[in-house]
Motif scaffolding. Structure first.
Motif, short mmCIF file in Angstrom:
data_model
loop_
_atom_site.label_atom_id
_atom_site.label_comp_id
_atom_site.label_asym_id
_atom_site.label_seq_id
_atom_site.Cartn_x
_atom_site.Cartn_y
_atom_site.Cartn_z
N GLY A 7 0.78 -1.24 0.00
CA GLY A 7 0.00 0.00 0.00
C GLY A 7 0.81 1.28 0.00
N LYS A 8 2.09 1.16 -0.31
CA LYS A 8 2.93 2.35 -0.29
C LYS A 8 2.59 3.31 -1.44
CE LYS A 8 7.60 3.65 0.67
NZ LYS A 8 9.01 3.39 0.60
N THR A 9 2.65 4.58 -1.13
CA THR A 9 2.35 5.59 -2.14
C THR A 9 3.61 6.38 -2.49
OG1 THR A 9 0.09 5.79 -1.37
CG2 THR A 9 0.94 7.62 -2.66
N GLU A 58 1.12 10.23 -9.07
CA GLU A 58 0.98 9.54 -7.79
C GLU A 58 0.80 8.06 -8.07
OE1 GLU A 58 -1.49 11.52 -4.75
OE2 GLU A 58 -2.17 9.49 -4.25
N LYS A 82 0.30 4.25 -6.31
CA LYS A 82 0.00 3.46 -5.11
C LYS A 82 0.23 2.00 -5.45
CE LYS A 82 -3.34 3.09 -1.40
NZ LYS A 82 -4.74 3.34 -0.98
#
Lengths: 285, 205
Positions: B186-188, B201, B203
């Protein structure tokens, strides 16, 4: 390539000979690459992506500034090798005072080769006079006998084999035109000449008569020498396997010259110098 | 060669109930499929569920899913032409594993997406038709990657790099890159805007 072609390139050689004869500073010890103006073929695109055949225009000139025009050259000895290996002549071309130009329709996908060659050129070097002036004659070993002054010393005749190549790729690169002919000085991968990238190490292998050749003197220069102080020329030598590695620090067209001089068994020369010029593009990373 | 349908799946951003229902209706075993879906929903946190029906109507769960949102900036200039844009994924050795999208008009200028063309475009003629589209006006866009390579096989866990390239006639070229790990928990990631593209961006689930 055939020496039966019109000798416009040879005439150019003669002009150089005259020039060099007057320039005592260019001595025997100077590398063969200093002998003549580098001869380059510069396509306006090296890589194409379209769906239909495209025309590429190619400039040719003999100059020391990379890539500024200096002397137009005859292009009758230029061959085009298509990706399927078929060979074509360039047809009509423009020869100006400063450059020559031809257009080429790229109508097969894969890698094309452009190859120009001068007929073999012979220079006889000698030392004469009280001051041991170093001089040159535009003559082979036999022709020189009649032309040399009586007090000529240290007479050495050299034969120069000069060729100039470049590659153009439409869609994915192919290797048919890179196959060795096992004749003269040749350059192949591992890096495909249309796959050189700024900041990435490129590696070429030099062959002489089909065998990897060590100690080939390599000079690499990026475009635009006219507009900078530092020529940014790298001088390298091939290793025992004929390999040379470098990392281009500029994107754009680059100029490579490769030179090797060896003893010759020919009755026309004592030594033979092979000089190969290649224009290639360093791409944006 | 991936079908248009597969590409739609690859671009499916998230769990869409309506779409699922339709697909389940086509399945020869809707009840089984529904059960599978329910069991998946039961064991996984909601935000990791990316259920997309495959060609045979079976449900696949993709935990290797990358969601991307990016902007094509408005550029005030008299000679504005919409930029050519490509987005693709490279593995840790720099080899392209999948092109996510290519926006272009004449293929003649695809080479101006310099890195994309060299790394993958020129080798993928058959694989491209499904992911190519016309150039777009400035705005905000979304993309996703289902973690599968050109052959449709899920890629191995490890480090990957998302690459974005945009090239505009009479304008600049922008190349944006972001490394990420799969699975990404779940890292952005955020990439700063270049002159022709971004911000982006990403995700990674």
């Amino acid at each position: 390539m055939s020496s039966a072609q019109p000798h416009s390139l040879a005439r150019l050689g003669k002009r150089f000979a005259k020039k060099i004869g007057l320039t005592a500073a260019l001595t025997l010890s100077a590398a063969g690459t200093a002998l003549a103006h580098p001869l380059w073929l510069l396509p306006h695109e090296f890589n194409l992506s379209g769906e239909e055949s495209e025309w590429v225009t190619v400039d040719a000139s003999a100059s020391h500034t990379v890539f500024n025009y200096d002397k137009g050259v005859g292009l009758d000895n230029v061959s085009i090798i298509a990706p399927d290996g078929s060979k074509q002549r360039i047809g009509s071309y423009f020869k100006g005072h400063r450059r020559s130009v031809f257009d080429l329709e790229i109508d097969q996908t894969g890698t094309w080769k452009l190859a120009g060659a001068r007929p073999p050129v012979f220079f006889t070097h000698y030392v004469a006079g009280k001051r041991n002036a170093e001089k040159r004659l535009f003559a082979d070993k036999q022709e020189a006998q009649a032309k040399l002054p009586k007090d000529a010393r240290d007479v050495v005749t050299k034969q120069y084999m000069v060729s100039s190549i470049s590659y153009i790729t439409w869609q994915a690169p192919t290797n048919t035109v890179l196959k060795l002919k096992n004749k003269g000085l040749e350059l192949v991968g591992p890096t495909h000449p249309n796959d050189v990238v700024r900041g990435e190490e490129a590696e070429f292998q030099l062959f002489l008569d089909g065998k990897p050749q060590a100690n080939v003197e390599i000079e690499l220069t990026p475009h635009g020498t006219k507009y900078r102080d530092d020529r940014k020329m790298q001088k390298l030598k091939t290793d025992t396997n004929g390999m040379v590695k470098f990392t281009p620090d500029l994107a754009g067209p680059w100029y490579l010259s490769a030179y090797i001089e060896l003893n010759s068994n020919s009755p026309r020369a004592d030594k033979i110098g092979h000089l190969l010029y290649m224009t290639f593009e360093s791409q944006l990373p | 060669m991936p079908s248009y349908r597969n590409i739609l799946q690859a671009f499916t951003l998230s769990f869409k109930p309506g779409q699922l229902k339709t697909s389940l209706g086509q399945s020869s075993q809707p009840l089984l499929a529904a059960l599978v879906l329910l069991s998946v929903l039961a064991v996984m946190p909601a935000h990791q569920v990316h259920a997309t029906p495959n060609a045979t109507g079976h449900i696949e769960t993709d935990i290797n899913n990358v969601e991307i949102e990016f902007t094509l900036p408005v550029i005030e200039t008299g000679q504005y032409q919409r930029p050519y844009v490509a987005a693709w994924v490279e593995d840790s050795k720099g080899k392209a594993v999948k092109t996510l999208t290519v926006w272009h008009e004449d293929k003649k200028w695809l080479k101006d997406l310099r890195r994309w063309w060299r790394k993958t475009g020129r080798y993928q003629e058959e694989n491209l038709d499904a992911v190519t589209g016309a150039t777009k006006a400035p705005g905000r866009f979304t993309l996703s990657w289902d973690g599968k390579d050109y052959q449709g096989n899920p890629v191995k866990a490890g480090q990957y790099q998302l690459c974005f390239e945009a090239s505009r006639e009479h304008g600049d070229r922008s190349l944006l890159k972001q490394k990420f790990n799969l699975p990404g928990q779940g890292k952005t990631y955020r990439i700063k805007a270049g002159s022709e593209l971004g911000p982006v961006e990403i995700k990674v689930l």
